[in-house]
Design an enzyme around this catalytic site. Structure first.
Site, PDB file in Angstrom:
ATOM      1  N   LYS A   1      64.471 110.394  75.382  1.00 51.86           N
ATOM      2  CA  LYS A   1      63.585 110.450  74.219  1.00 51.86           C
ATOM      3  C   LYS A   1      62.518 111.540  74.371  1.00 51.86           C
ATOM      4  O   LYS A   1      62.078 112.127  73.373  1.00 51.86           O
ATOM      5  CB  LYS A   1      62.933 109.083  74.001  1.00 51.86           C
ATOM      6  CG  LYS A   1      63.907 108.006  73.521  1.00 51.86           C
ATOM      7  CD  LYS A   1      64.604 108.404  72.230  1.00 51.86           C
ATOM      8  CE  LYS A   1      65.351 107.242  71.584  1.00 51.86           C
ATOM      9  NZ  LYS A   1      66.048 107.649  70.335  1.00 51.86           N
TER      10      LYS A   1
ATOM     11  N   TYR B   1      66.257 106.216  79.348  1.00 50.84           N
ATOM     12  CA  TYR B   1      65.878 106.234  77.925  1.00 50.84           C
ATOM     13  C   TYR B   1      64.628 107.087  77.698  1.00 50.84           C
ATOM     14  O   TYR B   1      64.570 107.894  76.761  1.00 50.84           O
ATOM     15  CB  TYR B   1      65.652 104.791  77.482  1.00 50.84           C
ATOM     16  CG  TYR B   1      65.237 104.598  76.050  1.00 50.84           C
ATOM     17  CD1 TYR B   1      66.150 104.746  75.011  1.00 50.84           C
ATOM     18  CD2 TYR B   1      63.930 104.220  75.734  1.00 50.84           C
ATOM     19  CE1 TYR B   1      65.773 104.532  73.693  1.00 50.84           C
ATOM     20  CE2 TYR B   1      63.547 104.001  74.420  1.00 50.84           C
ATOM     21  CZ  TYR B   1      64.465 104.163  73.394  1.00 50.84           C
ATOM     22  OH  TYR B   1      64.084 103.949  72.096  1.00 50.84           O
TER      23      TYR B   1
END
Length: 304
Positions: free
Chosen positions: A175, A171
């Protein structure tokens, strides 16, 4: 309702719940026509039954607004194209793309599977690029035809992408990529009348509540009075970034939580020590120590 977004058409991905739902309702309240996209993956990516997007559309229409549902997978190339065409076919134009959709597959890097890595990189990073690519194709064609384009892309990064987050390496990488993609796209799209910005929000959603990542540990429960972690607190900045008033702002990443808004200050060139010739490896220890000693210490990784 107000008229800040009157006449503008907005796509919000992942808009069935959480932040996306809050954004869709806020855009509609500001006068926009909204495409409510929701592929409805569960927290682990499996289909979770009937999409809640219709409920969001019903709420918008009940308040006097206009909205349609799109159920395409944002990380599927053809699906992303259909998403953009939903706006063009339903409302005749597109002005704002809010890339919000995503899910988690949390695990420490030492035990993360290939599937867990690929799934998160796909839905977040490709799920931002594919809709942006098809939207920009439309806007570029409009600009080349001599039409005035005043378009907006608002991407969704994360504090995990800016600082890292223990147990969320997939993640965080996705991001971080979105933050860099935002800066890249802003530079490339400016000539066509498109601004591109990103937010790094902190809010209580089904992704953060019960998530294994270290960032989830900072999510406060609502207290009496102002609920600082309500998703609705993030949406006003997103609506403003989608408005005509934000035309001078592009290539920026904003952190937003509760009533707080800040500008994230990203990578930049640091102090340089120049020998004027090739270094010998044995010389570089003191050089690196001097560079680190004169630099601002990095903000700690979440959970470290």
């Amino acid at each position: 309702m107000n008229d800040m977004l009157e006449g503008r058409v907005v796509i919000v991905t992942g808009a069935g719940r959480g932040l996306g739902r809050a954004h869709a309702l806020a855009f509609a309240a500001a006068g926009a026509k909204v495409v409510v996209n929701d592929f409805d993956p569960g927290k682990d990516g499996r289909p979770a039954g009937e999409s809640p997007a219709e409920q969001v559309v019903d709420a918008i229409r009940a308040a006097g607004g206009e909205a349609v549902v799109n159920g395409d997978d944002i990380a599927d190339w053809d699906g992303a194209e259909r998403l953009v065409n939903t706006a063009l076919d339903g409302f005749g134009r597109l002005d704002v793309l809010v890339n919000n959709g995503g899910f988690l597959r949390d695990r420490m890097l030492a035990t993360m599977s290939e599937e867990e890595w690929d799934a998160v990189i796909r839905v977040h990073l490709k799920g931002h690029f594919a809709p942006m690519r098809h939207a920009s194709t439309y806007w570029r064609a409009q600009a080349k035809a001599g039409n005035t384009v005043d378009a907006r892309v608002i991407n969704t990064s994360s504090g995990a992408g800016l600082l890292g987050s223990i147990g969320q390496g997939n993640y965080a990488a996705a991001k971080a990529g979105i933050a860099a993609l935002t800066i890249q796209a802003a530079a490339e799209f400016a000539r066509y009348g498109i601004t591109v910005n990103a937010i790094a929000p902190a809010a209580r959603t089904r992704m953060t509540v019960g998530a294994g990542g270290a960032m989830a540990e900072t999510m406060a429960a609502p207290e009496e009075g102002f609920d600082a972690m309500a998703p609705e607190n993030v949406s006003p900045l997103v609506v403003w970034l989608g408005s005509a008033a934000s035309a001078h702002v592009t290539g920026r990443v904003f952190e937003v939580e509760g009533g707080k808004v800040s500008l994230a200050d990203g990578w930049r060139h640091g102090t340089v020590i120049d020998k004027g010739a090739r270094w010998d490896p044995q010389e570089l220890g003191p050089v690196v120590d001097e560079l680190i000693g004169g630099a601002v210490p990095p903000t700690p990784v979440y959970g470290a």
